[in-house]
Motif scaffolding. Structure first.
Motif, mmCIF file in Angstrom:
data_model
loop_
_atom_site.group_PDB
_atom_site.id
_atom_site.type_symbol
_atom_site.label_atom_id
_atom_site.label_comp_id
_atom_site.label_asym_id
_atom_site.label_seq_id
_atom_site.Cartn_x
_atom_site.Cartn_y
_atom_site.Cartn_z
ATOM 1 N N SER A 178 39.586 -66.110 23.209
ATOM 2 C CA SER A 178 40.751 -66.108 22.520
ATOM 3 C C SER A 178 41.290 -64.871 21.890
ATOM 4 N N HIS A 210 39.029 -77.931 16.646
ATOM 5 C CA HIS A 210 39.782 -76.843 15.995
ATOM 6 C C HIS A 210 41.254 -77.020 16.068
ATOM 7 N N ASN A 217 48.867 -66.101 20.581
ATOM 8 C CA ASN A 217 47.417 -66.327 20.919
ATOM 9 C C ASN A 217 47.191 -66.514 22.609
ATOM 10 N N LEU A 233 49.086 -76.170 15.343
ATOM 11 C CA LEU A 233 48.412 -76.746 16.354
ATOM 12 C C LEU A 233 47.530 -77.800 16.153
ATOM 13 N N PHE A 257 42.584 -70.691 11.216
ATOM 14 C CA PHE A 257 42.256 -71.431 11.958
ATOM 15 C C PHE A 257 41.077 -72.282 11.395
ATOM 16 N N ILE A 285 35.446 -69.838 26.258
ATOM 17 C CA ILE A 285 36.722 -69.555 26.212
ATOM 18 C C ILE A 285 36.762 -68.255 25.283
ATOM 19 N N ASN A 293 49.875 -69.191 23.737
ATOM 20 C CA ASN A 293 50.602 -70.004 22.645
ATOM 21 C C ASN A 293 51.536 -68.914 21.872
ATOM 22 N N ASP A 295 39.008 -78.449 23.469
ATOM 23 C CA ASP A 295 39.322 -78.115 25.007
ATOM 24 C C ASP A 295 38.385 -78.647 25.857
ATOM 25 N N HIS A 317 42.223 -80.398 17.907
ATOM 26 C CA HIS A 317 41.700 -80.731 19.161
ATOM 27 C C HIS A 317 40.444 -80.260 19.626
ATOM 28 N N THR A 343 44.390 -67.742 25.322
ATOM 29 C CA THR A 343 43.294 -68.547 25.338
ATOM 30 C C THR A 343 42.640 -68.090 27.028
ATOM 31 N N TYR A 373 53.698 -69.030 18.253
ATOM 32 C CA TYR A 373 54.074 -69.602 17.194
ATOM 33 C C TYR A 373 55.124 -69.084 16.195
ATOM 34 N N TRP A 404 33.948 -68.056 22.576
ATOM 35 C CA TRP A 404 33.609 -69.322 22.148
ATOM 36 C C TRP A 404 32.742 -70.168 23.270
ATOM 37 N N ARG A 408 53.399 -65.322 15.850
ATOM 38 C CA ARG A 408 51.966 -64.879 16.333
ATOM 39 C C ARG A 408 51.865 -65.434 17.869
ATOM 40 N N VAL A 417 45.063 -75.027 14.198
ATOM 41 C CA VAL A 417 45.719 -73.759 13.581
ATOM 42 C C VAL A 417 46.588 -74.241 12.483
HETATM 43 C C1 MD6 Z 1 45.175 -70.808 18.711
HETATM 44 N N1 MD6 Z 1 43.225 -71.694 19.841
HETATM 45 O O1 MD6 Z 1 44.374 -69.898 18.306
HETATM 46 C C2 MD6 Z 1 44.567 -71.848 19.366
HETATM 47 N N2 MD6 Z 1 41.014 -73.147 21.878
HETATM 48 O O2 MD6 Z 1 46.551 -70.614 18.459
HETATM 49 C C3 MD6 Z 1 42.618 -72.634 20.557
HETATM 50 O O3 MD6 Z 1 43.191 -73.896 20.781
HETATM 51 C C4 MD6 Z 1 41.361 -72.123 20.913
HETATM 52 O O4 MD6 Z 1 41.280 -70.310 20.020
HETATM 53 C C5 MD6 Z 1 39.818 -72.925 22.463
HETATM 54 C C6 MD6 Z 1 39.034 -71.745 22.398
HETATM 55 C C7 MD6 Z 1 39.522 -70.766 21.426
HETATM 56 C C8 MD6 Z 1 40.674 -71.187 20.642
#
Ligand code: MD6
Ligand code: FE
Length: 216
Positions: A148, A190, A209, A131, A157, A146, A123, A136, A134, A211, A125, A181, A207, A192
């Motif tokens: 990140s 979660h 990110n 974001l 966050f 996951i 991702n 996952d 949502h 995942t 930004y 996580w 930024r 952003v």
């Molecule tokens: C972000 N992260 O940090 C978006 N999903 O830009 C996520 O949506 C995310 O950080 C699942 C597990 C960890 C994450």
């Protein structure tokens, strides 16, 4: 030299349990930051960042691309993992070795040994992007964590609970922070918050990110 752009607050703990199974490892990616950013650039050269559309028809404000044997995509038809980049028809680029190594090491440190991701959503930004809250849940097996990785401008966050309306905790994610996580909070909501303007020495006004997931 690789730690030149470390933004980690030395007064905060290196390790923070955000929820059962969700571990923040502050600054864990700093040592590899230059290699990670070169790898992001190589992925984006093969599969350029794009703004995807949600099933409801909204253009996402974060730009996205993927690497791995599957990539997360959304369009009017829905959310899913796709084996090829819909923009080019070609397979997504392979996950760079530096991503795999960091993901496996961080996962093991957080209590998830043997993590071998097959998909990585990237991702990007710009200031003003966000974001929405949502879960996952497009992965085949929620027993896998996951991992990140955050690079560049800091973000707030939002970390909630199993229900969308559950209260959310706000956590600042800085350049170099890693979250591993899984477990009981794997499906917690979660998001952003809108990225504040800034200029980061490693990424400019952005930024990034990563995942890393076991999607298939
Ligand atoms: C972000 N992260 O940090 C978006 N999903 O830009 C996520 O949506 C995310 O950080 C699942 C597990 C960890 C994450
Ligand atoms: Fe997510």
């Amino acid at each position: 030299m690789d730690d030149l752009f470390g933004d980690t607050d030395p007064t905060l703990p290196e390790r923070d349990e955000l929820a059962p199974g969700a571990v923040l490892l502050r600054g864990r990616a700093l040592a590899a930051q230059a290699e990670l950013l070169r790898a992001v650039a190589a992925v984006a050269e093969a599969a350029p960042f794009r703004h995807m559309v949600t099933p409801g028809g909204f253009r996402m404000s974060a730009a996205m691309t993927n690497c791995g044997s599957a990539g997360w995509v959304t369009d009017r038809k829905g959310y899913r993992y796709a084996p090829a980049d819909p923009e080019s028809g070609r397979p997504w680029p392979a996950i760079p070795a530096v991503f795999l190594r960091l993901a496996a090491d961080a996962a093991a440190e957080a209590g998830y040994p043997g993590f071998l991701p097959d998909a990585c959503l990237v991702n990007r930004y710009a200031p003003g992007a966000k974001l929405s809250l949502h879960q996952d849940r497009d992965e085949a097996d929620y027993d896998h964590p996951i991992v990140s990785v955050s690079l560049g401008l800091p973000a707030t966050f939002q970390f909630g609970g199993p229900k969308r309306a559950d209260p959310v905790r706000r956590i600042r994610l800085e350049h170099g922070d890693v979250v591993a996580w899984g477990g009981p909070s794997r499906l917690f909501h979660h998001g952003v918050l809108t990225l504040k303007d800034g200029d980061h020495p490693a990424t400019g006004r952005a930024r990034i990110n990563l995942t890393l997931r076991k999607a298939l």
